[in-house]
Design a protein around this motif. Structure first.
Motif, mmCIF file in Angstrom:
data_model
loop_
_atom_site.group_PDB
_atom_site.id
_atom_site.type_symbol
_atom_site.label_atom_id
_atom_site.label_comp_id
_atom_site.label_asym_id
_atom_site.label_seq_id
_atom_site.Cartn_x
_atom_site.Cartn_y
_atom_site.Cartn_z
ATOM 1 N N TRP A 310 25.208 -8.502 -38.274
ATOM 2 C CA TRP A 310 24.391 -8.190 -39.249
ATOM 3 C C TRP A 310 23.005 -8.515 -39.113
ATOM 4 O O TRP A 310 22.665 -9.554 -38.888
ATOM 5 C CB TRP A 310 24.891 -8.698 -40.727
ATOM 6 N N ASP A 315 20.121 -4.029 -45.031
ATOM 7 C CA ASP A 315 20.579 -4.559 -46.522
ATOM 8 C C ASP A 315 20.249 -3.237 -47.228
ATOM 9 O O ASP A 315 21.075 -2.935 -47.958
ATOM 10 C CB ASP A 315 19.843 -5.701 -46.954
ATOM 11 N N LYS A 318 23.079 -1.053 -46.887
ATOM 12 C CA LYS A 318 24.253 -1.651 -47.466
ATOM 13 C C LYS A 318 24.230 -1.444 -49.077
ATOM 14 O O LYS A 318 25.234 -1.297 -50.136
ATOM 15 C CB LYS A 318 24.573 -2.928 -47.269
ATOM 16 N N ASP A 319 22.972 -1.438 -49.689
ATOM 17 C CA ASP A 319 22.735 -1.383 -50.928
ATOM 18 C C ASP A 319 23.214 0.170 -51.419
ATOM 19 O O ASP A 319 23.796 0.064 -52.365
ATOM 20 C CB ASP A 319 21.085 -1.406 -51.063
ATOM 21 N N PRO A 322 28.016 0.084 -49.811
ATOM 22 C CA PRO A 322 28.560 -1.010 -49.666
ATOM 23 C C PRO A 322 29.444 -1.488 -48.448
ATOM 24 O O PRO A 322 29.780 -2.543 -47.911
ATOM 25 C CB PRO A 322 29.005 -1.395 -50.885
ATOM 26 N N ARG A 323 30.347 -0.265 -48.174
ATOM 27 C CA ARG A 323 31.176 -0.232 -47.344
ATOM 28 C C ARG A 323 30.677 0.035 -45.804
ATOM 29 O O ARG A 323 31.022 0.937 -45.051
ATOM 30 C CB ARG A 323 32.359 0.667 -47.337
ATOM 31 N N THR A 324 29.792 -0.690 -45.370
ATOM 32 C CA THR A 324 28.796 -0.749 -44.284
ATOM 33 C C THR A 324 29.362 -1.935 -43.239
ATOM 34 O O THR A 324 29.216 -2.833 -43.548
ATOM 35 C CB THR A 324 27.410 -0.330 -44.323
ATOM 36 N N TYR A 325 29.796 -1.675 -41.927
ATOM 37 C CA TYR A 325 30.234 -2.777 -41.293
ATOM 38 C C TYR A 325 29.648 -2.720 -39.617
ATOM 39 O O TYR A 325 29.295 -1.797 -39.367
ATOM 40 C CB TYR A 325 31.719 -2.592 -41.066
#
Length: 418
Positions: A310, A315, A318-319, A322-325
């Motif tokens: 990460w 960010d 991901k905002d 949210p399910r970002t990996y």
């Protein structure tokens, strides 16, 4: 009522982002860019998308998303394979190494097979070399040796090692352009091979060119076989890839197990400019987030990034999702030491390549050979959901962003499969 400073900051960044975003250009330009370039950013209005956090958050929910856009049928190989007896007699040896990652490996394999076949030479199993000096591993450390040898039976003879009695003094290193032609082999390589009987190939890439050609020849057929029919992951690496995919599908329960893979590597965005001769060549995390929201993917969408660990610049993505990996977040703990925390990045590249090839949607945020060869592998398996961000005024349909490799059927893979 107390105001959360993080919300204020997020709102400010969102507005600022739209003010500073550069103009997105046609996808054809994105597909034709060379792998290495630099340039300066330009100004743009991201397809007139609304600029406030409130407006973005109130977009209509589409929990399923445009997952099935332009899904293609399964294709069958069009190439022909020579009779087995044609490769029994062999004169001399061709050696080579696989370098720079799996997107290069498939092209290097194809060129080596084509050259060895034309020369009537034995192909020696390659080693795999990373970007750092001394970073070298056996072919079987990543790929299935038995599958490779069996797939080339009747095409060229394959030796696991070069015989020890072959003198290195007779070795000639020959530079080979990617997608080498019969004329080039005849004029530039064959005379050297006939003199030395032992050559080492070094493939170079004048440009990223995976476009379909109208020429039909035996060499093209061999290149197709080599690119799409020889390389499979060895069992342990395959198991790691499958465990990550299974984890992503588990996390994607709100979208029926479907997930998006985005080729987005922070270090690549930092190393090269995103603009070249007016053409957009890469997209930031913010641009990718806004693009996916615009065409209908909601906050529950699961996203896999090729970025290994990460980074704070992610960010903004991901905002919105949210399910970002990254691999760091979903790789099995007992596999991290070998496949993620080692000094080499070779395994990380291989994992990315195969996950991007098998995801439900693939979005290339960076132009180049990775995008081109992942597209080819996906086309070959009927996974044609490849979406490239572009400036299509007034459009919010995913169908308008299908890669030209697919929409125009101009990828090399369409010469290999039908």
């Amino acid at each position: 009522m107390a105001v959360d400073p993080r919300q204020v900051l997020a709102g400010f960044l969102t507005v600022t982002m739209f003010v500073m975003l550069g103009c997105m250009v046609k996808r054809d330009h994105f597909d034709s860019l060379e792998a290495n370039h630099s340039g300066a950013p330009s100004d743009y209005d991201f397809d007139n998308v609304k600029t406030t956090q409130h407006n973005i958050e109130t977009l209509p929910s589409m929990s399923n998303g445009p997952w099935k856009v332009n899904a293609g049928p399964d294709l069958k190989p069009c190439w022909t394979k020579p009779a087995s007896e044609e490769a029994k007699k062999s004169e001399g040896f061709v050696t080579f190494s696989l370098t720079n990652g799996p997107e290069y490996h498939v092209s290097q394999i194809a060129d080596a097979v084509v050259v060895a076949r034309y020369l009537g030479a034995t192909l020696v199993l390659p080693d795999i070399r990373g970007s750092k000096p001394g970073d070298k591993r056996n072919f079987g450390g990543i790929y299935d040796i038995d599958k490779f040898v069996k797939s080339l039976y009747g095409v060229v003879r394959v030796a696991k090692y070069q015989p020890p009695d072959i003198s290195s003094q007779n070795l000639a290193v020959v530079r080979v352009p990617n997608r080498v032609s019969e004329n080039h082999i005849a004029e530039q390589i064959n005379p050297i091979f006939r003199t030395k009987g032992n050559i080492r190939l070094a493939t170079y890439f004048p440009s990223v060119n995976m476009r379909k050609t109208e020429e039909i020849s035996n060499l093209n057929s061999l290149a197709c076989l080599a690119m799409f029919g020889t390389l499979e992951l060895q069992p342990e690496v395959h198991e790691v890839v499958e465990s990550i995919i299974e984890r992503l599908r588990t996390l994607s329960r709100k979208s029926d197990g479907q997930f998006i893979a985005v080729d987005l590597r922070v270090e690549m965005l930092e190393k090269k400019g995103c603009q070249r001769s007016g053409a957009k060549s890469c997209y930031s995390p913010e641009e990718i987030a806004l693009f996916l929201r615009k065409i209908g993917f909601d906050k529950d969408t699961t996203i896999y990034l090729t970025q290994s660990r990460w980074d704070s610049s992610l960010d903004a993505l991901k905002d919105f999702f949210p399910r970002t990996y990254t691999k760091e977040g979903i790789m099995p703990v007992d596999k991290k030491e070998k496949y993620l925390n080692s000094e080499t990045t070779e395994f990380e590249k291989v994992i990315d390549y195969y996950i991007c090839s098998q995801s439900d949607i693939f979005v290339p945020a960076i132009s180049g050979l990775f995008y081109a060869n992942v597209a080819g592998k996906r086309i070959a398996s009927g996974r044609t959901q490849i979406l490239v961000p572009a400036n299509v005024p007034g459009s919010a349909s995913a169908a308008d962003f299908i890669s030209p490799y697919v929409s125009k059927k101009n990828h090399l893979a369409y010469s290999c499969f039908c």
